[in-house]
Motif scaffolding. Structure first.
Motif, PDB file in Angstrom:
ATOM      1  N   HIS A 223      65.274 -14.939  84.823  1.00  0.00           N
ATOM      2  CA  HIS A 223      65.878 -13.609  84.772  1.00  0.00           C
ATOM      3  C   HIS A 223      65.014 -12.605  84.012  1.00  0.00           C
ATOM      4  N   ASN A 224      64.005 -13.080  83.299  1.00  0.00           N
ATOM      5  CA  ASN A 224      63.089 -12.186  82.585  1.00  0.00           C
ATOM      6  C   ASN A 224      61.882 -11.780  83.429  1.00  0.00           C
ATOM      7  N   ALA A 225      61.745 -12.355  84.614  1.00  0.00           N
ATOM      8  CA  ALA A 225      60.610 -12.033  85.485  1.00  0.00           C
ATOM      9  C   ALA A 225      60.759 -10.608  86.020  1.00  0.00           C
ATOM     10  N   TRP A 226      59.631  -9.907  86.106  1.00  0.00           N
ATOM     11  CA  TRP A 226      59.606  -8.561  86.661  1.00  0.00           C
ATOM     12  C   TRP A 226      58.793  -8.575  87.939  1.00  0.00           C
ATOM     13  N   TYR A 227      59.209  -7.772  88.887  1.00  0.00           N
ATOM     14  CA  TYR A 227      58.498  -7.636  90.161  1.00  0.00           C
ATOM     15  C   TYR A 227      57.726  -6.322  90.152  1.00  0.00           C
ATOM     16  N   LEU A 228      56.407  -6.406  90.266  1.00  0.00           N
ATOM     17  CA  LEU A 228      55.546  -5.233  90.323  1.00  0.00           C
ATOM     18  C   LEU A 228      55.235  -4.960  91.790  1.00  0.00           C
ATOM     19  N   TYR A 229      55.558  -3.774  92.238  1.00  0.00           N
ATOM     20  CA  TYR A 229      55.372  -3.389  93.632  1.00  0.00           C
ATOM     21  C   TYR A 229      54.286  -2.325  93.709  1.00  0.00           C
ATOM     22  N   GLY A 230      53.146  -2.694  94.255  1.00  0.00           N
ATOM     23  CA  GLY A 230      52.038  -1.778  94.484  1.00  0.00           C
ATOM     24  C   GLY A 230      51.842  -1.621  95.979  1.00  0.00           C
ATOM     25  N   PRO A 231      52.533  -0.661  96.600  1.00  0.00           N
ATOM     26  CA  PRO A 231      52.522  -0.557  98.052  1.00  0.00           C
ATOM     27  C   PRO A 231      51.135  -0.231  98.617  1.00  0.00           C
ATOM     28  N   LEU A 232      50.850  -0.804  99.764  1.00  0.00           N
ATOM     29  CA  LEU A 232      49.622  -0.512 100.506  1.00  0.00           C
ATOM     30  C   LEU A 232      50.038   0.065 101.850  1.00  0.00           C
TER      31      LEU A 232
ATOM     32  N   LEU B 148      61.023  -1.576  97.496  1.00  0.00           N
ATOM     33  CA  LEU B 148      61.183  -0.572  96.450  1.00  0.00           C
ATOM     34  C   LEU B 148      62.460  -0.793  95.653  1.00  0.00           C
ATOM     35  N   LEU B 149      63.549  -1.063  96.346  1.00  0.00           N
ATOM     36  CA  LEU B 149      64.832  -1.228  95.660  1.00  0.00           C
ATOM     37  C   LEU B 149      64.882  -2.479  94.798  1.00  0.00           C
ATOM     38  N   LYS B 150      63.992  -3.442  95.057  1.00  0.00           N
ATOM     39  CA  LYS B 150      63.983  -4.680  94.285  1.00  0.00           C
ATOM     40  C   LYS B 150      62.928  -4.683  93.193  1.00  0.00           C
ATOM     41  N   SER B 151      62.098  -3.644  93.135  1.00  0.00           N
ATOM     42  CA  SER B 151      60.977  -3.646  92.186  1.00  0.00           C
ATOM     43  C   SER B 151      61.422  -3.235  90.790  1.00  0.00           C
ATOM     44  N   ASP B 152      60.785  -3.835  89.813  1.00  0.00           N
ATOM     45  CA  ASP B 152      60.979  -3.429  88.420  1.00  0.00           C
ATOM     46  C   ASP B 152      59.940  -2.378  88.041  1.00  0.00           C
ATOM     47  N   ILE B 153      58.740  -2.558  88.554  1.00  0.00           N
ATOM     48  CA  ILE B 153      57.641  -1.621  88.325  1.00  0.00           C
ATOM     49  C   ILE B 153      57.092  -1.234  89.691  1.00  0.00           C
TER      50      ILE B 153
ATOM     51  N   ILE C 205      60.424  14.199  89.796  1.00  0.00           N
ATOM     52  CA  ILE C 205      61.784  14.045  90.313  1.00  0.00           C
ATOM     53  C   ILE C 205      61.877  12.787  91.174  1.00  0.00           C
ATOM     54  N   THR C 206      60.867  12.564  92.011  1.00  0.00           N
ATOM     55  CA  THR C 206      60.853  11.378  92.864  1.00  0.00           C
ATOM     56  C   THR C 206      60.799  10.108  92.025  1.00  0.00           C
ATOM     57  N   ALA C 207      59.993  10.112  90.969  1.00  0.00           N
ATOM     58  CA  ALA C 207      59.934   8.960  90.068  1.00  0.00           C
ATOM     59  C   ALA C 207      61.306   8.700  89.438  1.00  0.00           C
ATOM     60  N   HIS C 208      62.000   9.757  89.067  1.00  0.00           N
ATOM     61  CA  HIS C 208      63.340   9.602  88.499  1.00  0.00           C
ATOM     62  C   HIS C 208      64.312   9.020  89.525  1.00  0.00           C
ATOM     63  N   VAL C 209      64.163   9.395  90.788  1.00  0.00           N
ATOM     64  CA  VAL C 209      65.001   8.828  91.843  1.00  0.00           C
ATOM     65  C   VAL C 209      64.754   7.324  91.944  1.00  0.00           C
ATOM     66  N   PHE C 210      63.469   6.912  91.898  1.00  0.00           N
ATOM     67  CA  PHE C 210      63.147   5.483  91.953  1.00  0.00           C
ATOM     68  C   PHE C 210      63.782   4.745  90.779  1.00  0.00           C
ATOM     69  N   ILE C 211      63.738   5.341  89.605  1.00  0.00           N
ATOM     70  CA  ILE C 211      64.332   4.717  88.421  1.00  0.00           C
ATOM     71  C   ILE C 211      65.856   4.651  88.583  1.00  0.00           C
ATOM     72  N   PHE C 212      66.446   5.702  89.095  1.00  0.00           N
ATOM     73  CA  PHE C 212      67.894   5.702  89.340  1.00  0.00           C
ATOM     74  C   PHE C 212      68.276   4.588  90.315  1.00  0.00           C
ATOM     75  N   GLN C 213      67.374   4.289  91.279  1.00  0.00           N
ATOM     76  CA  GLN C 213      67.643   3.253  92.273  1.00  0.00           C
ATOM     77  C   GLN C 213      67.393   1.849  91.733  1.00  0.00           C
ATOM     78  N   GLY C 214      66.805   1.736  90.526  1.00  0.00           N
ATOM     79  CA  GLY C 214      66.667   0.416  89.935  1.00  0.00           C
ATOM     80  C   GLY C 214      65.323   0.056  89.346  1.00  0.00           C
ATOM     81  N   SER C 215      64.259   0.795  89.692  1.00  0.00           N
ATOM     82  CA  SER C 215      62.956   0.504  89.086  1.00  0.00           C
ATOM     83  C   SER C 215      63.011   0.853  87.606  1.00  0.00           C
TER      84      SER C 215
END
Length: 90
Positions: A9-18, A41-46, A71-81
């Protein structure tokens, strides 16, 4: 990713899209591109998108300045990142 998080449960998922739309970048088919905003995106921590990927992942509007990127970054954080690091902004 799901199995790792279930077992740690402490693992983080880093999402670097290509995702790209030019000859210099990796081009992804549109059906796969549509999965990213609802899937990874919705499952990523970073998430660490570049400017183009930020626009594609937001799937809402064209980002034309730093305020819209924030603003877009804040939306991603609101969605769970937990962390959003935008590279190659402009």
């Amino acid at each position: 990713m799901r199995m790792v998080k279930e077992n740690n449960h402490n693992a983080w998922y880093l999402y670097g899209p290509l995702i790209g739309r030019t000859k210099q970048e990796c081009v992804v088919e549109s059906s796969i591109e549509k999965f990213y905003p609802q899937g990874s995106l919705l499952k990523s921590d970073i998430v660490i998108p570049n400017f183009l990927n930020l626009e594609i992942l937001s799937s809402r509007f064209r980002i034309t300045n730093i305020d819209e990127a924030i603003i877009t970054a804040h939306v991603f954080i609101f969605q769970g990142s937990k962390v959003v690091f935008i590279k190659k902004l402009f």
